[in-house]
Design a protein around this motif. Structure first.
Motif, PDB file in Angstrom:
ATOM      1  N   UNK A   1     -31.982  65.185  80.616  1.00 53.92           N
ATOM      2  CA  UNK A   1     -31.873  65.396  79.177  1.00 53.92           C
ATOM      3  C   UNK A   1     -31.568  66.857  78.861  1.00 53.92           C
ATOM      4  N   UNK A   2     -32.201  67.773  79.599  1.00 53.16           N
ATOM      5  CA  UNK A   2     -31.979  69.202  79.368  1.00 53.16           C
ATOM      6  C   UNK A   2     -30.571  69.642  79.769  1.00 53.16           C
TER       7      UNK A   2
ATOM      8  N   UNK B   1     -23.917  65.861  76.731  1.00 50.09           N
ATOM      9  CA  UNK B   1     -23.322  64.581  76.309  1.00 50.09           C
ATOM     10  C   UNK B   1     -24.395  63.492  76.185  1.00 50.09           C
ATOM     11  N   UNK B   2     -25.375  63.544  77.072  1.00 51.56           N
ATOM     12  CA  UNK B   2     -26.478  62.592  76.991  1.00 51.56           C
ATOM     13  C   UNK B   2     -27.280  62.817  75.715  1.00 51.56           C
ATOM     14  N   UNK B   3     -27.573  64.066  75.390  1.00 49.09           N
ATOM     15  CA  UNK B   3     -28.334  64.368  74.178  1.00 49.09           C
ATOM     16  C   UNK B   3     -27.577  63.916  72.929  1.00 49.09           C
ATOM     17  N   UNK B   4     -26.270  64.166  72.914  1.00 46.72           N
ATOM     18  CA  UNK B   4     -25.474  63.773  71.749  1.00 46.72           C
ATOM     19  C   UNK B   4     -25.434  62.252  71.605  1.00 46.72           C
ATOM     20  N   UNK B   5     -25.228  61.547  72.715  1.00 44.31           N
ATOM     21  CA  UNK B   5     -25.190  60.084  72.662  1.00 44.31           C
ATOM     22  C   UNK B   5     -26.528  59.524  72.191  1.00 44.31           C
ATOM     23  N   UNK B   6     -27.627  60.117  72.670  1.00 44.73           N
ATOM     24  CA  UNK B   6     -28.954  59.655  72.264  1.00 44.73           C
ATOM     25  C   UNK B   6     -29.175  59.877  70.771  1.00 44.73           C
ATOM     26  N   UNK B   7     -28.736  61.024  70.275  1.00 46.79           N
ATOM     27  CA  UNK B   7     -28.866  61.332  68.845  1.00 46.79           C
ATOM     28  C   UNK B   7     -28.100  60.319  67.998  1.00 46.79           C
ATOM     29  N   UNK B   8     -26.832  60.121  68.344  1.00 49.58           N
ATOM     30  CA  UNK B   8     -26.008  59.173  67.580  1.00 49.58           C
ATOM     31  C   UNK B   8     -26.593  57.772  67.650  1.00 49.58           C
ATOM     32  N   UNK B   9     -26.967  57.371  68.854  1.00 54.35           N
ATOM     33  CA  UNK B   9     -27.484  56.021  69.031  1.00 54.35           C
ATOM     34  C   UNK B   9     -28.751  55.768  68.237  1.00 54.35           C
ATOM     35  N   UNK B  10     -29.663  56.737  68.240  1.00 50.97           N
ATOM     36  CA  UNK B  10     -30.941  56.560  67.543  1.00 50.97           C
ATOM     37  C   UNK B  10     -30.729  56.366  66.044  1.00 50.97           C
ATOM     38  N   UNK B  11     -29.894  57.195  65.442  1.00 52.41           N
ATOM     39  CA  UNK B  11     -29.700  57.108  63.993  1.00 52.41           C
ATOM     40  C   UNK B  11     -28.914  55.857  63.601  1.00 52.41           C
ATOM     41  N   UNK B  12     -27.930  55.485  64.401  1.00 51.16           N
ATOM     42  CA  UNK B  12     -27.144  54.291  64.076  1.00 51.16           C
ATOM     43  C   UNK B  12     -27.987  53.032  64.250  1.00 51.16           C
TER      44      UNK B  12
ATOM     45  N   UNK C   1     -31.220  57.354  77.243  1.00 49.77           N
ATOM     46  CA  UNK C   1     -30.429  56.959  76.078  1.00 49.77           C
ATOM     47  C   UNK C   1     -31.083  55.805  75.333  1.00 49.77           C
ATOM     48  N   UNK C   2     -31.493  54.755  76.041  1.00 48.21           N
ATOM     49  CA  UNK C   2     -31.981  53.547  75.382  1.00 48.21           C
ATOM     50  C   UNK C   2     -33.380  53.717  74.795  1.00 48.21           C
ATOM     51  N   UNK C   3     -34.219  54.542  75.424  1.00 47.32           N
ATOM     52  CA  UNK C   3     -35.531  54.807  74.830  1.00 47.32           C
ATOM     53  C   UNK C   3     -35.353  55.486  73.473  1.00 47.32           C
ATOM     54  N   UNK C   4     -34.487  56.490  73.439  1.00 41.81           N
ATOM     55  CA  UNK C   4     -34.211  57.157  72.170  1.00 41.81           C
ATOM     56  C   UNK C   4     -33.603  56.185  71.164  1.00 41.81           C
ATOM     57  N   UNK C   5     -32.715  55.341  71.643  1.00 45.33           N
ATOM     58  CA  UNK C   5     -32.034  54.346  70.811  1.00 45.33           C
ATOM     59  C   UNK C   5     -33.038  53.429  70.123  1.00 45.33           C
ATOM     60  N   UNK C   6     -33.985  52.901  70.883  1.00 41.16           N
ATOM     61  CA  UNK C   6     -34.937  51.953  70.295  1.00 41.16           C
ATOM     62  C   UNK C   6     -36.057  52.631  69.519  1.00 41.16           C
ATOM     63  N   UNK C   7     -36.366  53.871  69.843  1.00 42.52           N
ATOM     64  CA  UNK C   7     -37.272  54.622  68.970  1.00 42.52           C
ATOM     65  C   UNK C   7     -36.617  54.778  67.605  1.00 42.52           C
TER      66      UNK C   7
END
Length: 408
Positions: A221-222, A226-237, A355-361
């Motif tokens: 994650x650190x 690209x992983x951080x950005x994908x997680x951000x977009x995924x979580x909000x969408x 990615x998916x943990x952030x997504x479902x949170x």
């Protein structure tokens, strides 16, 4: 005979003899199982109104069932899915199925709302198997077909999400909400048998202990913007997705519609249009920079909520909004996963987990916010939340264009 043989031979040859090869049969087994298992997370949504009546609790309280199911899914992905990088994946799935069955049966016989909420958390936690199957499909695929393969599996996942509501609404209307959980348990038993017989085993590539495995996700994650950005977009969408589907059943109970859970479930059929576009999105991601695909798909989510805002009394408007929402959410998700799963082949399960943990949170937060805004402001409040979350997703995406378009 040639066509029959083609179904069982690899889609593309691989050079690693220890690497299981992806056949069309294997891909279809993974796709169907993904849809059936992920459906466990969404059976409860068209049933929330009936559940609230059964236990004589508020709709706000019943909404915790959906939220805790998603939080459980995030917890299962966080603590269980990374194990697939250090132990045999098929074996991990076979063990996990026992907990899916126990949780579904417990929900079906729950004597009170608190037991049902607890069982729902464990349904979510144990139903994390799709997040082992998606990286497995990406792992078995060749680089030039990865987007297409992920797109097909994600089509199965989205169809499972959407048709779960249709099935659940019908069963709830005619047989009661408890029957749905027990039918789901029977479906999981059948799925367990088919995966045991037909799924290949994938050997682990990580040799460290569980603690170092978990710490490595923090490093990923650190070190991977690209992983951080994908997680951000995924979580909000996905928060936008959860906000709509959790409160739809409440809206349809209002006087202007006055319909039951079956009607809420039928909206799942409408959303299949988004699922059918998932495979196309995968192909586009193989040939086009995902940044432009994602810009368009997040914009579709924003447009969906504009339509929803003006459709509080219109079934036609809701149908149009559902098509836009599901295509936007799914397209963003496919683009995100194609990007994430290409970063480090040896760490695909951990990348997917982050990615998916952030997504479902994000989905759980969207569900929580929508439930509370429904209680206070009804449908306009839900739409305002959806617009705010989707606009934040687009703003973050546009501000990080250099990261999104960076090579490697």
């Amino acid at each position: 005979m040639r066509n029959l043989l083609w179904f069982f031979v690899p889609i593309m040859p691989t050079t690693n003899t220890n690497h299981p090869q992806l056949t069309p049969l294997t891909l279809w087994v993974i796709t169907i199982a993904t849809g059936l298992i992920v459906a466990n997370l969404y059976y409860n949504q068209p049933l929330l109104s009936e559940i609230s009546k059964t236990f004589n609790v508020s709709e706000d309280k019943a909404g915790l069932i959906s939220m805790l199911t998603q939080m459980g899914y995030a917890a299962g992905m966080l603590f269980l899915a990374p194990l697939a990088d250090r132990m045999k994946r098929k074996r991990l799935m076979m063990i996990d199925f026992a907990f899916i069955l126990i949780s579904l049966v417990a929900a079906g016989f729950a004597p009170n709302i608190n037991i049902l909420i607890e069982a729902s958390f464990f349904i979510g936690a144990s139903s994390m198997i799709p997040q082992l199957l998606v990286p497995m499909a990406a792992h078995l695929a060749t680089p030039n077909t990865r987007g297409k393969v992920v797109g097909q599996v994600m089509s199965g996942l989205l169809i499972g999400i959407l048709l779960s509501r249709t099935l659940s609404g019908f069963i709830g209307e005619h047989f009661g909400w408890r029957a749905m959980f027990l039918i789901a348990a029977a479906l999981m038993l059948v799925t367990w048998i088919f995966l045991f017989l037909l799924l290949p085993e994938v050997e682990p590539e990580y040799s460290g202990n569980y603690g170092s495995l978990m710490r490595s996700m923090v490093d990923l994650f650190k070190n991977e913007p690209k992983l951080r950005l994908a997680a951000f977009r995924g979580a909000f969408v996905f928060a936008c997705f959860g906000a709509f589907w959790t409160t739809l059943t409440f809206l349809l109970k209002e006087p202007q519609f006055n319909t039951g859970s079956q009607t809420a479930g039928l909206f799942g059929l409408v959303g299949v249009a988004g699922a059918l576009g998932a495979s196309l999105m995968g192909r586009v991601s193989d040939k086009t920079d995902p940044y432009y695909v994602t810009t368009a798909t997040i914009a579709a989510v924003i447009l969906a909520y504009v339509v929803f805002y003006f459709s509080g009394s219109s079934l036609v408007g809701l149908v149009i909004g559902v098509i836009l929402l599901d295509m936007g959410v799914q397209g963003t998700h496919i683009s995100n996963q194609t990007t994430v799963l290409a970063l480090h082949p040896e760490a695909r399960n951990r990348l997917n987990t982050v990615y998916m943990v952030t997504y479902f949170i994000g989905g759980a937060i969207g569900t929580y916010l929508a439930s509370h805004f429904w209680a206070a402001y009804k449908w306009p409040g839900v739409c305002i939340i959806g617009l705010l979350l989707s606009c934040i997703a687009l703003a973050g995406h546009l501000l990080c264009k250099k990261i999104a378009m960076a090579k490697g």
